[in-house]
Design a protein around this motif. Structure first.
Motif, short mmCIF file in Angstrom:
data_model
loop_
_atom_site.label_atom_id
_atom_site.label_comp_id
_atom_site.label_asym_id
_atom_site.label_seq_id
_atom_site.Cartn_x
_atom_site.Cartn_y
_atom_site.Cartn_z
N GLU A 21 0.89 -1.17 0.00
CA GLU A 21 0.00 0.00 0.00
C GLU A 21 0.92 1.22 0.00
OE1 GLU A 21 -3.37 0.06 0.00
OE2 GLU A 21 -3.46 -2.14 -0.04
N THR A 22 0.78 2.08 -0.99
CA THR A 22 1.68 3.22 -1.10
C THR A 22 0.96 4.43 -1.64
OG1 THR A 22 3.77 3.99 -2.03
CG2 THR A 22 2.47 2.51 -3.40
N GLN A 23 1.47 5.58 -1.28
CA GLN A 23 1.02 6.84 -1.86
C GLN A 23 2.10 7.39 -2.80
OE1 GLN A 23 -2.09 8.09 -1.42
NE2 GLN A 23 -2.42 6.17 -0.34
N ALA A 24 3.11 6.59 -3.10
CA ALA A 24 4.22 7.02 -3.95
C ALA A 24 3.70 7.44 -5.33
CB ALA A 24 5.24 5.90 -4.09
N ALA A 25 4.22 8.54 -5.82
CA ALA A 25 3.82 9.04 -7.14
C ALA A 25 4.67 8.44 -8.26
CB ALA A 25 3.92 10.56 -7.16
N THR A 26 5.92 8.13 -7.94
CA THR A 26 6.85 7.60 -8.96
C THR A 26 7.55 6.36 -8.41
OG1 THR A 26 8.77 8.84 -8.19
CG2 THR A 26 7.33 9.94 -9.82
N VAL A 27 8.24 5.66 -9.30
CA VAL A 27 9.03 4.51 -8.88
C VAL A 27 10.08 4.95 -7.86
CG1 VAL A 27 10.62 2.70 -9.64
CG2 VAL A 27 8.65 3.30 -11.07
N SER A 28 10.74 6.07 -8.10
CA SER A 28 11.74 6.56 -7.14
C SER A 28 11.15 6.80 -5.77
CB SER A 28 12.39 7.85 -7.66
OG SER A 28 13.18 7.57 -8.78
N ASP A 29 9.93 7.33 -5.72
CA ASP A 29 9.25 7.53 -4.44
C ASP A 29 8.99 6.19 -3.74
OD1 ASP A 29 9.16 10.27 -5.00
OD2 ASP A 29 7.08 10.20 -5.70
N VAL A 31 10.72 3.42 -4.15
CA VAL A 31 12.02 2.92 -3.69
C VAL A 31 12.40 3.59 -2.37
CG1 VAL A 31 14.49 2.90 -4.19
CG2 VAL A 31 12.85 2.20 -5.95
N ALA A 32 12.18 4.89 -2.28
CA ALA A 32 12.50 5.62 -1.04
C ALA A 32 11.68 5.06 0.13
CB ALA A 32 12.25 7.11 -1.21
N GLU A 33 10.39 4.78 -0.10
CA GLU A 33 9.55 4.19 0.94
C GLU A 33 10.08 2.82 1.35
OE1 GLU A 33 5.39 3.89 0.12
OE2 GLU A 33 5.21 6.03 -0.32
N TYR A 41 15.77 -3.98 2.88
CA TYR A 41 15.33 -3.17 1.73
C TYR A 41 16.38 -2.12 1.39
CZ TYR A 41 10.64 -5.16 2.21
OH TYR A 41 9.58 -6.01 2.26
N ALA A 42 16.95 -1.51 2.41
CA ALA A 42 18.01 -0.52 2.19
C ALA A 42 19.17 -1.15 1.43
CB ALA A 42 18.47 0.07 3.51
N ALA A 43 19.52 -2.37 1.79
CA ALA A 43 20.62 -3.07 1.10
C ALA A 43 20.25 -3.39 -0.35
CB ALA A 43 20.98 -4.35 1.85
N ALA A 44 19.03 -3.82 -0.58
CA ALA A 44 18.59 -4.18 -1.94
C ALA A 44 18.54 -2.97 -2.87
CB ALA A 44 17.23 -4.86 -1.89
N PHE A 45 18.18 -1.82 -2.31
CA PHE A 45 18.01 -0.62 -3.13
C PHE A 45 19.12 0.40 -2.93
CE2 PHE A 45 13.65 -2.29 -2.84
CZ PHE A 45 13.39 -2.42 -4.19
N ASP A 56 3.77 -3.06 -14.82
CA ASP A 56 2.81 -3.89 -15.54
C ASP A 56 3.48 -4.59 -16.73
OD1 ASP A 56 0.76 -3.32 -13.75
OD2 ASP A 56 0.12 -1.57 -14.88
N GLN A 57 4.67 -5.12 -16.48
CA GLN A 57 5.46 -5.92 -17.42
C GLN A 57 6.01 -5.13 -18.60
OE1 GLN A 57 3.45 -9.61 -18.30
NE2 GLN A 57 3.06 -10.01 -16.15
N GLU A 58 6.13 -3.81 -18.43
CA GLU A 58 6.75 -2.95 -19.45
C GLU A 58 7.94 -2.25 -18.81
OE1 GLU A 58 5.68 -2.15 -22.71
OE2 GLU A 58 4.07 -3.63 -22.63
N LEU A 59 9.11 -2.31 -19.44
CA LEU A 59 10.27 -1.63 -18.90
C LEU A 59 9.98 -0.14 -18.72
CD1 LEU A 59 13.25 -3.24 -20.83
CD2 LEU A 59 12.66 -3.51 -18.42
N ALA A 60 10.47 0.42 -17.63
CA ALA A 60 10.21 1.82 -17.32
C ALA A 60 11.43 2.43 -16.65
CB ALA A 60 8.99 1.93 -16.40
N ASP A 61 11.39 3.75 -16.48
CA ASP A 61 12.44 4.48 -15.77
C ASP A 61 12.00 4.70 -14.32
OD1 ASP A 61 14.13 4.82 -18.01
OD2 ASP A 61 12.89 6.49 -18.70
N PHE A 62 12.96 5.03 -13.48
CA PHE A 62 12.65 5.24 -12.07
C PHE A 62 11.86 6.53 -11.83
CE2 PHE A 62 15.46 1.76 -11.66
CZ PHE A 62 15.18 1.17 -10.45
N ASP A 63 11.78 7.41 -12.81
CA ASP A 63 10.95 8.61 -12.66
C ASP A 63 9.54 8.41 -13.22
OD1 ASP A 63 11.65 8.57 -15.34
OD2 ASP A 63 12.28 10.67 -15.41
#
Length: 81
Positions: A21-29, A31-33, A41-45, A56-63
């Motif tokens: 469950e997240t309110q993150a707007a972007t992938v980077s957000d 990851v920060a959560e 998690y800190a070690a993995a990221f 949804d199975q499509e390559l994307a950027d962290f933004d």
């Protein structure tokens, strides 16, 4: 949303998938959560330049925006041969 982890990302976190469950707007957000959850998690990221992401199975950027996304997958770059 479903969050999937592959290869060494899965090994560091200790699970292959989870519902988040997240309110993150972007992938980077997101990851920060996740980084803030606990040490595994800190070690993995720690170095996201060593990761790829698919929405949804499509390559994307962290933004990339997460609005409407049902599945996020994190994995290391793949090599062919």
């Amino acid at each position: 949303m479903d969050v999937l982890y592959f290869a060494w990302v899965r090994e560091r976190i200790g699970i292959a998938r989870e519902k988040v469950e997240t309110q993150a707007a972007t992938v980077s957000d997101l990851v920060a959560e996740l980084r803030g959850r606990e040490e595994r998690y800190a070690a993995a990221f720690e170095d996201v330049s060593a990761l790829r992401v698919a929405l949804d199975q499509e390559l994307a950027d962290f933004d990339a925006a997460l609005d409407g996304v049902r599945e996020v997958a994190f994995f290391p770059p793949m090599t062919g041969g």
